[in-house]
Scaffold this motif. Structure first.
Motif, mmCIF file in Angstrom:
data_model
loop_
_atom_site.group_PDB
_atom_site.id
_atom_site.type_symbol
_atom_site.label_atom_id
_atom_site.label_comp_id
_atom_site.label_asym_id
_atom_site.label_seq_id
_atom_site.Cartn_x
_atom_site.Cartn_y
_atom_site.Cartn_z
ATOM 1 N N VAL A 105 3.359 34.585 -38.161
ATOM 2 C CA VAL A 105 2.017 34.895 -38.660
ATOM 3 C C VAL A 105 1.098 35.385 -37.541
ATOM 4 C CG1 VAL A 105 0.002 33.895 -39.801
ATOM 5 C CG2 VAL A 105 2.282 33.275 -40.553
ATOM 6 N N GLU A 106 1.308 34.918 -36.326
ATOM 7 C CA GLU A 106 0.398 35.241 -35.225
ATOM 8 C C GLU A 106 0.151 36.738 -35.020
ATOM 9 O OE1 GLU A 106 2.231 32.813 -32.187
ATOM 10 O OE2 GLU A 106 0.590 31.339 -32.341
ATOM 11 N N PRO A 107 1.159 37.623 -35.063
ATOM 12 C CA PRO A 107 0.868 39.050 -34.880
ATOM 13 C C PRO A 107 -0.041 39.627 -35.972
ATOM 14 C CG PRO A 107 3.227 38.626 -34.648
ATOM 15 C CD PRO A 107 2.594 37.359 -35.141
ATOM 16 N N ILE A 108 0.117 39.161 -37.195
ATOM 17 C CA ILE A 108 -0.741 39.637 -38.286
ATOM 18 C C ILE A 108 -2.150 39.094 -38.093
ATOM 19 C CG2 ILE A 108 -1.107 39.674 -40.792
ATOM 20 C CD1 ILE A 108 1.968 39.336 -41.067
ATOM 21 N N PHE A 109 -2.246 37.832 -37.732
ATOM 22 C CA PHE A 109 -3.537 37.198 -37.463
ATOM 23 C C PHE A 109 -4.273 37.963 -36.362
ATOM 24 C CE2 PHE A 109 -6.398 33.767 -36.211
ATOM 25 C CZ PHE A 109 -6.685 33.153 -37.420
ATOM 26 N N GLU A 110 -3.566 38.315 -35.291
ATOM 27 C CA GLU A 110 -4.177 39.071 -34.181
ATOM 28 C C GLU A 110 -4.606 40.467 -34.630
ATOM 29 O OE1 GLU A 110 -5.152 38.064 -31.109
ATOM 30 O OE2 GLU A 110 -4.646 36.110 -31.969
ATOM 31 N N TYR A 111 -3.781 41.125 -35.428
ATOM 32 C CA TYR A 111 -4.133 42.447 -35.958
ATOM 33 C C TYR A 111 -5.442 42.364 -36.737
ATOM 34 C CZ TYR A 111 -3.954 46.672 -38.808
ATOM 35 O OH TYR A 111 -4.279 47.864 -39.434
ATOM 36 N N LEU A 112 -5.558 41.369 -37.598
ATOM 37 C CA LEU A 112 -6.773 41.209 -38.406
ATOM 38 C C LEU A 112 -7.977 40.896 -37.517
ATOM 39 C CD1 LEU A 112 -5.246 39.106 -41.320
ATOM 40 C CD2 LEU A 112 -5.847 41.545 -41.383
ATOM 41 N N ASP B 128 -13.122 45.392 -40.441
ATOM 42 C CA ASP B 128 -12.472 45.696 -41.717
ATOM 43 C C ASP B 128 -12.034 44.454 -42.488
ATOM 44 O OD1 ASP B 128 -12.543 48.546 -41.547
ATOM 45 O OD2 ASP B 128 -10.871 48.489 -40.134
ATOM 46 N N PHE B 129 -11.908 43.311 -41.790
ATOM 47 C CA PHE B 129 -11.341 42.113 -42.404
ATOM 48 C C PHE B 129 -12.139 40.874 -42.046
ATOM 49 C CE2 PHE B 129 -7.823 44.903 -41.042
ATOM 50 C CZ PHE B 129 -7.362 45.290 -42.282
ATOM 51 N N LYS B 130 -12.066 39.898 -42.934
ATOM 52 C CA LYS B 130 -12.562 38.556 -42.661
ATOM 53 C C LYS B 130 -11.415 37.607 -42.943
ATOM 54 C CE LYS B 130 -16.093 35.196 -43.847
ATOM 55 N NZ LYS B 130 -17.163 34.855 -44.763
ATOM 56 N N ILE B 131 -10.984 36.873 -41.939
ATOM 57 C CA ILE B 131 -9.861 35.945 -42.094
ATOM 58 C C ILE B 131 -10.375 34.659 -42.730
ATOM 59 C CG2 ILE B 131 -8.041 34.682 -40.917
ATOM 60 C CD1 ILE B 131 -8.228 36.816 -38.676
ATOM 61 N N ASN B 132 -9.735 34.249 -43.816
ATOM 62 C CA ASN B 132 -10.162 33.069 -44.573
ATOM 63 C C ASN B 132 -9.309 31.837 -44.306
ATOM 64 O OD1 ASN B 132 -12.194 34.561 -45.981
ATOM 65 N ND2 ASN B 132 -10.571 35.446 -47.221
ATOM 66 N N TYR C 112 1.709 28.931 -43.269
ATOM 67 C CA TYR C 112 2.504 29.326 -44.431
ATOM 68 C C TYR C 112 1.738 30.236 -45.387
ATOM 69 C CZ TYR C 112 5.591 25.751 -42.632
ATOM 70 O OH TYR C 112 6.428 25.020 -41.815
ATOM 71 N N ILE C 113 0.411 30.183 -45.326
ATOM 72 C CA ILE C 113 -0.449 31.043 -46.145
ATOM 73 C C ILE C 113 -1.472 31.695 -45.227
ATOM 74 C CG2 ILE C 113 -2.142 31.146 -48.018
ATOM 75 C CD1 ILE C 113 0.574 30.341 -49.054
ATOM 76 N N LEU C 114 -1.562 33.022 -45.298
ATOM 77 C CA LEU C 114 -2.592 33.752 -44.567
ATOM 78 C C LEU C 114 -3.419 34.503 -45.594
ATOM 79 C CD1 LEU C 114 -3.949 34.774 -41.999
ATOM 80 C CD2 LEU C 114 -2.182 36.526 -41.838
ATOM 81 N N ASN C 115 -4.694 34.152 -45.671
ATOM 82 C CA ASN C 115 -5.602 34.776 -46.633
ATOM 83 C C ASN C 115 -6.696 35.492 -45.858
ATOM 84 O OD1 ASN C 115 -8.136 34.868 -48.370
ATOM 85 N ND2 ASN C 115 -6.605 34.260 -49.867
ATOM 86 N N PHE C 116 -6.980 36.724 -46.274
ATOM 87 C CA PHE C 116 -8.057 37.485 -45.641
ATOM 88 C C PHE C 116 -8.734 38.360 -46.680
ATOM 89 C CE2 PHE C 116 -4.157 39.904 -45.223
ATOM 90 C CZ PHE C 116 -4.506 41.204 -45.535
ATOM 91 N N SER C 117 -10.003 38.663 -46.423
ATOM 92 C CA SER C 117 -10.773 39.536 -47.305
ATOM 93 C C SER C 117 -10.911 40.901 -46.660
ATOM 94 C CB SER C 117 -12.173 38.953 -47.549
ATOM 95 O OG SER C 117 -12.084 37.734 -48.239
ATOM 96 N N LEU C 118 -10.834 41.917 -47.493
ATOM 97 C CA LEU C 118 -11.087 43.272 -47.032
ATOM 98 C C LEU C 118 -12.579 43.545 -47.185
ATOM 99 C CD1 LEU C 118 -8.047 43.525 -48.667
ATOM 100 C CD2 LEU C 118 -8.230 45.548 -47.249
ATOM 101 N N LEU C 119 -13.194 44.071 -46.156
ATOM 102 C CA LEU C 119 -14.632 44.290 -46.174
ATOM 103 C C LEU C 119 -15.008 45.711 -46.578
ATOM 104 C CD1 LEU C 119 -15.481 42.389 -42.866
ATOM 105 C CD2 LEU C 119 -15.502 41.520 -45.222
ATOM 106 N N LYS C 120 -14.066 46.652 -46.492
ATOM 107 C CA LYS C 120 -14.395 48.058 -46.757
ATOM 108 C C LYS C 120 -13.481 48.723 -47.776
ATOM 109 C CE LYS C 120 -16.122 48.756 -42.074
ATOM 110 N NZ LYS C 120 -15.966 49.526 -40.834
ATOM 111 N N LYS C 121 -12.469 48.023 -48.232
ATOM 112 C CA LYS C 121 -11.507 48.610 -49.154
ATOM 113 C C LYS C 121 -11.213 47.628 -50.279
ATOM 114 C CE LYS C 121 -9.416 51.152 -45.374
ATOM 115 N NZ LYS C 121 -10.546 50.905 -44.499
ATOM 116 N N LYS C 122 -10.705 48.156 -51.370
ATOM 117 C CA LYS C 122 -10.346 47.329 -52.513
ATOM 118 C C LYS C 122 -8.977 46.697 -52.292
ATOM 119 C CE LYS C 122 -13.309 47.884 -55.955
ATOM 120 N NZ LYS C 122 -13.904 46.732 -56.579
#
Length: 125
Positions: free
Chosen positions: A10-17, A23-27, A34-44
């Protein structure tokens, strides 16, 4: 350990976000990798989910307990998200069955999809 293995995925995706925080808000946190949730701030989220699906990458855009209901997640609101951010989230689930190669493919395709959508938006406006 199993936990550390999943966290390493998960760490590489977390770092990318984190590196694209405009563009993103990590939730979620790495305390539960085991679960990575993030919100998109500029796209659907629905557009991204559909594009990833066409690449055979399955992700969620609602919490697991309300996957069939189009409602705003009270948990995401409680985390300080506004209605748009709460409705526009993506959930990635990980297990011991996932591999670093899958994460790399996800990041490559996710980044390409975001750039393609950004290009479409520039052509429309």
């Amino acid at each position: 350990s199993k936990f550390e293995y999943v966290k390493s995925l998960v760490e590489p995706i977390f770092e990318y976000l984190k590196n694209n925080h405009e563009d993103f808000k990590i939730n979620s946190t790495l305390e539960n990798p085991y679960i990575l949730n993030f919100s998109l701030l500029k796209k659907k989220a629905s557009v991204i989910v559909e594009s990833l699906s066409m690449e055979n990458i399955m992700v969620g855009s609602h919490s697991a307990c309300s996957s069939k209901v189009e409602t705003i997640s009270p948990i995401l609101l409680a985390l300080g998200n506004n209605d748009y951010e709460a409705k526009n989230s993506i959930r990635l689930s990980f297990s011991l069955d996932n591999t670093a190669a899958e994460v790399e493919v996800f990041l490559q395709k996710f980044d390409r999809i975001l750039k393609e959508i950004r290009g479409w938006l520039l052509m429309i406006t």
